[in-house]
Scaffold this active site. Structure first.
Site, PDB file in Angstrom:
ATOM      1  N   GLU A 116       0.876  -1.164   0.000  1.00 57.76           N
ATOM      2  CA  GLU A 116       0.000   0.000   0.000  1.00 57.76           C
ATOM      3  C   GLU A 116       0.918   1.220   0.000  1.00 57.76           C
ATOM      4  O   GLU A 116       1.791   1.332   0.867  1.00 57.76           O
ATOM      5  CB  GLU A 116      -0.874  -0.011   1.251  1.00 57.76           C
ATOM      6  CG  GLU A 116      -1.923   1.058   1.189  1.00 57.76           C
ATOM      7  CD  GLU A 116      -2.737   1.158   2.471  1.00 57.76           C
ATOM      8  OE1 GLU A 116      -2.715   0.236   3.295  1.00 57.76           O
ATOM      9  OE2 GLU A 116      -3.399   2.204   2.619  1.00 57.76           O
ATOM     10  N   ARG A 146       5.236 -12.586   9.963  1.00 54.49           N
ATOM     11  CA  ARG A 146       5.895 -11.286   9.779  1.00 54.49           C
ATOM     12  C   ARG A 146       7.304 -11.360  10.328  1.00 54.49           C
ATOM     13  O   ARG A 146       7.562 -12.096  11.271  1.00 54.49           O
ATOM     14  CB  ARG A 146       5.178 -10.217  10.611  1.00 54.49           C
ATOM     15  CG  ARG A 146       3.941  -9.670  10.082  1.00 54.49           C
ATOM     16  CD  ARG A 146       3.420  -8.616  11.051  1.00 54.49           C
ATOM     17  NE  ARG A 146       3.857  -7.290  10.657  1.00 54.49           N
ATOM     18  CZ  ARG A 146       3.217  -6.566   9.751  1.00 54.49           C
ATOM     19  NH1 ARG A 146       2.136  -7.018   9.172  1.00 54.49           N
ATOM     20  NH2 ARG A 146       3.658  -5.377   9.433  1.00 54.49           N
ATOM     21  N   LYS A 195       4.543   0.711   9.655  1.00 51.97           N
ATOM     22  CA  LYS A 195       4.566   1.902   8.813  1.00 51.97           C
ATOM     23  C   LYS A 195       3.948   3.092   9.531  1.00 51.97           C
ATOM     24  O   LYS A 195       4.405   4.218   9.379  1.00 51.97           O
ATOM     25  CB  LYS A 195       3.814   1.635   7.501  1.00 51.97           C
ATOM     26  CG  LYS A 195       4.730   1.247   6.368  1.00 51.97           C
ATOM     27  CD  LYS A 195       4.041   1.346   5.033  1.00 51.97           C
ATOM     28  CE  LYS A 195       3.058   0.226   4.850  1.00 51.97           C
ATOM     29  NZ  LYS A 195       2.574   0.104   3.475  1.00 51.97           N
TER      30      LYS A 195
HETATM   31  P1  ATP Z   1       0.906  -1.557   7.944  1.00 54.42           P
HETATM   32  O1  ATP Z   1       2.158  -1.532   8.799  1.00 54.42           O
HETATM   33  O2  ATP Z   1       0.384  -0.198   7.630  1.00 54.42           O
HETATM   34  O3  ATP Z   1      -0.102  -2.576   8.314  1.00 54.42           O
HETATM   35  P2  ATP Z   1       2.125  -3.229   6.034  1.00 54.42           P
HETATM   36  O4  ATP Z   1       3.489  -3.144   6.603  1.00 54.42           O
HETATM   37  O5  ATP Z   1       1.333  -4.464   6.133  1.00 54.42           O
HETATM   38  O6  ATP Z   1       1.301  -2.016   6.525  1.00 54.42           O
HETATM   39  P3  ATP Z   1       1.734  -3.280   3.176  1.00 54.42           P
HETATM   40  O7  ATP Z   1       2.064  -2.240   2.199  1.00 54.42           O
HETATM   41  O8  ATP Z   1       0.357  -3.742   3.278  1.00 54.42           O
HETATM   42  O9  ATP Z   1       2.253  -2.750   4.542  1.00 54.42           O
HETATM   43  O10 ATP Z   1       2.718  -4.504   2.980  1.00 54.42           O
HETATM   44  C1  ATP Z   1       2.949  -5.119   1.754  1.00 54.42           C
HETATM   45  C2  ATP Z   1       3.274  -6.561   1.984  1.00 54.42           C
HETATM   46  O11 ATP Z   1       4.390  -6.695   2.849  1.00 54.42           O
HETATM   47  C3  ATP Z   1       2.120  -7.288   2.627  1.00 54.42           C
HETATM   48  O12 ATP Z   1       1.864  -8.457   1.897  1.00 54.42           O
HETATM   49  C4  ATP Z   1       2.602  -7.582   4.000  1.00 54.42           C
HETATM   50  O13 ATP Z   1       2.078  -8.799   4.442  1.00 54.42           O
HETATM   51  C5  ATP Z   1       4.119  -7.635   3.849  1.00 54.42           C
HETATM   52  N1  ATP Z   1       4.767  -7.242   5.093  1.00 54.42           N
HETATM   53  C6  ATP Z   1       4.570  -6.104   5.774  1.00 54.42           C
HETATM   54  N2  ATP Z   1       5.282  -6.081   6.913  1.00 54.42           N
HETATM   55  C7  ATP Z   1       5.972  -7.246   6.950  1.00 54.42           C
HETATM   56  C8  ATP Z   1       6.892  -7.835   7.869  1.00 54.42           C
HETATM   57  N3  ATP Z   1       7.240  -7.217   9.010  1.00 54.42           N
HETATM   58  N4  ATP Z   1       7.397  -9.047   7.576  1.00 54.42           N
HETATM   59  C9  ATP Z   1       7.058  -9.673   6.443  1.00 54.42           C
HETATM   60  N5  ATP Z   1       6.194  -9.190   5.538  1.00 54.42           N
HETATM   61  C10 ATP Z   1       5.655  -7.982   5.778  1.00 54.42           C
END
Ligand code: ATP
Ligand code: MG
Length: 561
Positions: A39, A265, A275
């Site tokens: 996003e 994660r 984020k």
């Molecule tokens: P927010 O922190 O706002 O929830 P987000 O970090 O999930 O957002 P996205 O842009 O939705 O941000 O993430 C894109 C992809 O990265 C998603 O498929 C998410 O599952 C993955 N992702 C985000 N954070 C992690 C993490 N800490 N470890 C592994 N994958 C991640």
């Protein structure tokens, strides 16, 4: 890209690759298609790197493809700056989506048609409840929700209202479109989730065309279906959303049926990978922007001098599992150090200079000596460094009254200057305040290159730069951004920020070859750590960031907690 590709051969095994192997063997899947779906509401961080390495890595290993799709359904938080930064950071990490760049907003028209489809088959309705009322009626974990009084609206009325929502007739928040599923479901995601909300907000790509925007949940799975994604890989928090995504796929005439698999994660101690929080750090000027070298963002790590290959290697070592876990930041640093030890050119820099005058070295003279560029990689060759009568040493390499285990320079003691000569300290010069301002030393001309022909030994080899043949530099030393392993555990991330996360040394001296490194090329300052030139550098003021020290100097501090 080449680097990333070469590494795929060494990729680890994990449950996702096992599933793909089984699907391919059984003929359930022809070509592997994955996607990374950020996003664009912030910069990517190292947690995203794990998801990127997984999605792009899997596609590459199986000869498939990986899409980059911006899930841009919320125009109030999304910006072009983030879109550009995300694309740049993924490329920097070593991955490429080729022609497969997509946006959820590419599908707004299709998603809208599908919303009307759900209305027509009686599975969606326009709800006039306020957000507060809706929340109050949603129920809780143990208590079912209640039906909205608007749930029984007929198809014609729903269609009419939904079209007028699209036409912009109603203010923000006046109505929403909801799926008609089950307000008593044990899974709260199935309690008539919102599909569309009214938002009179311009979108970076569709401008003012839309007054309604689909929810992330309504857009996400269908976007995968439109793109023919075979494996929708996402993090565990979406596990409970999977039944909803499947409900959409079951009730809409989608062209394909992606399968979602959830993985853990990445969490790292001393680090926050949210984020929302990182956005706050930037917004409140707690750091100097998204690419501040203390940030766990890819832009920050790049500016700090962390090579992308080290991040890929770290992601590989972390692996992909179903269970959430916390990774020690030392594991990341180890991957960085290991990579840089193999690849970084060695240079000499004195961070806190102490001048020595070599009294028996001819005044005005200087000479060039050979220095090895990387003892771990002799193909990196040698360079010439210039030596002279006045030399800077590291202040901490001298003690006037050394304790027993201090082997470096002290009055009357001889040490080796790397690649140069043995020098012996003869006199300590102090100012009126009693501070040491200079040392007077002698050198032994017979020890040129750093070895004594008579075989005598010294206890220490020190790095140095020649006063007249070195350049001034500012060096920024970074420490962890947080002072506790579990920032925010007491409810306030800001309270756990390390007040000493950066230390600036304003009068460092570097050998000229160190200044030839490109911005972002990390070199080792001998005995000090790894450093890279910062884009803040100007002519006459070179700025270096410490990427990482040579040893894990705070591992002990960490384990003492
Ligand atoms: P927010 O922190 O706002 O929830 P987000 O970090 O999930 O957002 P996205 O842009 O939705 O941000 O993430 C894109 C992809 O990265 C998603 O498929 C998410 O599952 C993955 N992702 C985000 N954070 C992690 C993490 N800490 N470890 C592994 N994958 C991640
Ligand atoms: Mg998310």
């Amino acid at each position: 890209m080449a680097g990333a590709r070469a590494e795929t051969a060494a990729a680890g095994r994990d449950f996702i690759r096992d599933i793909i192997d089984a699907d391919l063997a059984a003929g359930r899947v022809g070509r592997v298609v994955t996607r990374f779906p950020p996003e664009p509401n912030g910069y990517l961080h190292i947690g995203h790197a794990k998801a990127i390495a997984l999605n792009f890595g899997v596609a590459e290993e199986y000869g498939g493809r990986c899409h980059l799709r911006f899930d841009d359904t919320n125009p109030t938080k999304e910006e072009q700056e983030y879109i550009d930064a995300i694309a740049r950071d993924i490329r920097w990490l070593g991955y490429d989506w080729g022609t497969h760049l997509y946006h959820a907003s590419d599908y707004f028209e299709q998603l809208y048609d599908w919303a009307e489809h759900l209305i027509r088959i009686g599975k969606a309705y326009v709800d006039d409840l306020s957000p507060e009322e809706m929340r109050a009626m949603r129920g809780g974990l143990t208590e079912p929700g209640r039906n909205s009084p608007y749930r029984a609206r007929n198809v014609a009325e729903n269609l009419d209202l939904f079209r007028r929502m699209r036409a912009g007739e109603f203010p923000n928040g006046a109505r929403v479109l909801r799926a008609k599923i089950d307000m008593a479901s044990g899974n709260i995601n199935l309690r008539d989730p919102v599909l569309y909300r009214i938002l009179h907000s311009a979108h970076p790509r569709t401008g003012t065309k839309w007054s309604i925007y689909p929810s992330y949940d309504f857009a996400h799975g269908q976007s995968d279906a439109i793109e023919g994604v075979t494996y929708s890989l996402c993090t565990l928090e979406f596990e409970d959303h999977r039944p909803l995504y499947d409900w959409f796929l079951d009730n809409l005439p989608v062209p394909s049926r992606p399968r979602q698999y959830e993985f853990a994660r990445l969490n790292i101690n001393y680090t926050v990978l949210s984020k929302r929080f990182l956005t706050e750090l930037v917004r409140q000027n707690r750091v100097k922007g998204w690419d501040d070298p203390r940030m766990p963002t890819l832009a920050g790590l790049r500016r700090r001098g962390v090579p992308p290959a080290a991040i890929r290697e770290f992601a590989r070592r972390v692996g992909v599992a179903r269970a959430n876990s916390l990774v020690d930041v030392g594991m990341f640093e180890h991957a960085v150090r290991e990579h840089l030890n193999r690849t970084a050119l060695r240079r000499m820099a004195v961070l806190r200079p102490l001048k020595i005058v070599i009294t028996n070295y001819p005044e005005g003279a200087s000479e060039e000596l050979d220095a090895v560029n990387n003892p771990e990689d002799l193909s990196a060759g040698t360079r010439r460094v210039r030596f002279g009568r006045e030399v800077y040493l590291e202040r901490e390499d001298f003690m006037e009254d050394p304790p027993k285990r201090f082997f470096r320079l002290a009055p009357g003691r001889e040490v080796r200057l790397r690649f140069a000569y043995f020098v012996c300290c003869r006199e300590v010069v102090k100012n009126t305040a009693g501070e040491i301002v200079e040392l007077r030393c002698t050198y032994d001309p017979a020890t040129r290159g750093g070895n004594a022909p008579d075989g005598r030994k010294v206890q220490a080899t020190l790095h140095w730069v020649a006063a007249a043949h070195s350049l001034p530099a500012e060096v920024r030393l970074y420490n962890p951004l947080f002072s506790r392993p579990d920032p925010g555990a007491d409810g306030d991330f800001f309270a756990d920020l390390n007040p000493n996360s950066v230390e600036i040394l304003g009068d460092a001296r570097i050998e000229p070859a160190a200044a030839e490194a490109a911005v972002g090329e990390t070199v080792q300052f001998e005995r000090q750590g790894y450093f890279c030139l910062d884009p803040d550098s100007r002519p006459g003021c070179l700025v270096f960031n410490r990427t990482i020290g040579l040893r894990d100097s705070w591992a002990k501090a960490r384990s003492d907690r």
